[in-house]
Design a protein around this motif. Structure first.
Motif, PDB file in Angstrom:
ATOM      1  N   ILE A   1      -1.971  -1.226  -7.483  1.00 40.71           N
ATOM      2  CA  ILE A   1      -1.470  -0.809  -6.325  1.00 40.71           C
ATOM      3  C   ILE A   1      -2.462   0.205  -5.497  1.00 40.71           C
ATOM      4  N   LYS A   2      -3.210   1.033  -6.592  1.00 41.73           N
ATOM      5  CA  LYS A   2      -4.309   1.586  -5.802  1.00 41.73           C
ATOM      6  C   LYS A   2      -5.411   0.773  -4.949  1.00 41.73           C
TER       7      LYS A   2
ATOM      8  N   ILE B   1       8.355  -2.000 -12.482  1.00 41.91           N
ATOM      9  CA  ILE B   1       8.588  -3.109 -11.957  1.00 41.91           C
ATOM     10  C   ILE B   1       8.931  -3.128 -10.572  1.00 41.91           C
ATOM     11  N   GLU B   2       9.733  -2.391 -10.079  1.00 38.82           N
ATOM     12  CA  GLU B   2      10.077  -2.020  -8.832  1.00 38.82           C
ATOM     13  C   GLU B   2       8.666  -1.546  -7.887  1.00 38.82           C
ATOM     14  N   LYS B   3       8.114  -0.618  -8.614  1.00 37.16           N
ATOM     15  CA  LYS B   3       7.076  -0.268  -7.519  1.00 37.16           C
ATOM     16  C   LYS B   3       5.833  -1.628  -7.514  1.00 37.16           C
ATOM     17  N   LEU B   4       5.809  -2.349  -8.304  1.00 37.30           N
ATOM     18  CA  LEU B   4       5.067  -3.654  -8.306  1.00 37.30           C
ATOM     19  C   LEU B   4       5.586  -4.294  -6.946  1.00 37.30           C
TER      20      LEU B   4
ATOM     21  N   ILE C   1       0.195  -9.723 -11.808  1.00 38.85           N
ATOM     22  CA  ILE C   1       0.331  -8.606 -12.819  1.00 38.85           C
ATOM     23  C   ILE C   1       1.866  -8.904 -12.876  1.00 38.85           C
ATOM     24  N   VAL C   2       2.582  -9.063 -11.887  1.00 40.55           N
ATOM     25  CA  VAL C   2       4.289  -9.236 -12.042  1.00 40.55           C
ATOM     26  C   VAL C   2       4.322 -10.610 -12.863  1.00 40.55           C
ATOM     27  N   LYS C   3       3.584 -11.636 -12.650  1.00 41.18           N
ATOM     28  CA  LYS C   3       3.683 -12.851 -13.483  1.00 41.18           C
ATOM     29  C   LYS C   3       3.385 -12.578 -14.912  1.00 41.18           C
TER      30      LYS C   3
END
Length: 226
Positions: A162-163, A207-210, A173-175
Motif C-alpha cells: 500500500i505504501k 482485506i478491505e484496505k487491499l 497479495i490479494v491472490k
C-alpha cells in the motif's frame, strides 16, 4: 493477539440447546427470500441455509451470518460456469447495497448450487428449521504462534505494498491471501491456520484496505486532469 478462535458453546444469543432462536430464524429466512426475489431468477428455490462460524463453535463477535440461497444452477442455464459468474455478481451487488445486522452481526448472502457440498461442519436449514449437519465440539489444537507469525508477515506485506502504491503487487497479495485460505480449507478445513489468519485479516479490515487501495490506484491511473 487477543482473538477468540474456538468456543465451548455455540453463540448463546443465537442458539439455545442447538435450537436456533425463532426470531433470528424468521429474520434470516426473510432476508434470504428477499434477496432471492431481488435477483429475479426463475430457478426453483431448493432451500435457504445458515452456515459458517456462527453455526459452529469458531464464532467471534465479528462473525457474519452466512445465508446461502440454494438453487440448481442448471435450472438457470446449462452453462454452469456462466451461471456461477452471474450469481456471484448478484450476491456482490446485494451485499454492497445493503448493511443488515442481526443481533449486531452482519448478514452476508450467497447463491449456492444444489450440487455443491458445504465446507462448514455446521449447516442449518432455515426453511426446514433443522440441522442438516450438526457441528460437533472438537478437541482443537490451535497453533497461536504460527497464526501470529503468518498474520504479522501478511500485514507487513500489505502495508508495504500500500505504501509503495504498486497496483500489480497489491493484486498479487490479494491472490496470495485467498489462495492461502483455500489451501488451508482444502487441507484442514475451517480451523486451519491459513483460514484463521485470513479471518483475522478480514476482521481487522486488511482485506478491505487491499481492495480499496487497488480501486483507488486504478481510478487515478484512468483519470485525466483538466
Amino acid at each position: 493477539m487477543k482473538v477468540r478462535l474456538y468456543n465451548d458453546t455455540l453463540n448463546p444469543v443465537i442458539w439455545d440447546n442447538l435450537k436456533l432462536n425463532p426470531e433470528i430464524k424468521e429474520k434470516l429466512l426473510q432476508i434470504g427470500k428477499d434477496f432471492y426475489a431481488d435477483t429475479e431468477t426463475d430457478a426453483p428455490l431448493k432451500d435457504i441455509l445458515f452456515v459458517g462460524s456462527l453455526a459452529n463453535y469458531n464464532w467471534s463477535d465479528t462473525s457474519d451470518f452466512d445465508v446461502h440461497v440454494v438453487i440448481n444452477f442448471k435450472d438457470v442455464d446449462e452453462n454452469v460456469e456462466l451461471v456461477e459468474k452471474l450469481v456471484n455478481a448478484l450476491k456482490s451487488k446485494w451485499n454492497d447495497d445493503h448493511d443488515i445486522h442481526v443481533k449486531q452481526h452482519n448478514v452476508e448472502v450467497y447463491i449456492q448450487d444444489v450440487t455443491k457440498e458445504n465446507r462448514s461442519t455446521g449447516v442449518y436449514s432455515l426453511m426446514q428449521d433443522k440441522w442438516l449437519s450438526e457441528p460437533k465440539k472438537e478437541n482443537i489444537k490451535i497453533d497461536k504462534e504460527k497464526i501470529q507469525e503468518k498474520y504479522n508477515d501478511a500485514v507487513r506485506k500489505i502495508n508495504s505494498a500500500i505504501k509503495a502504491q504498486n497496483i500489480e503487487k497489491l493484486k498479487s497479495i490479494v491472490k496470495d491471501v485467498y489462495d492461502m485460505r483455500q489451501a488451508g480449507l482444502d487441507k484442514s478445513g475451517e480451523l486451519s491456520t491459513e483460514n484463521l489468519v485470513f479471518k483475522i485479516l478480514r476482521n481487522r479490515n486488511y482485506i478491505e484496505k487491499l481492495k480499496s487501495a487497488i480501486n483507488n490506484l486504478y481510478d487515478k491511473s484512468q483519470s485525466l486532469n483538466n
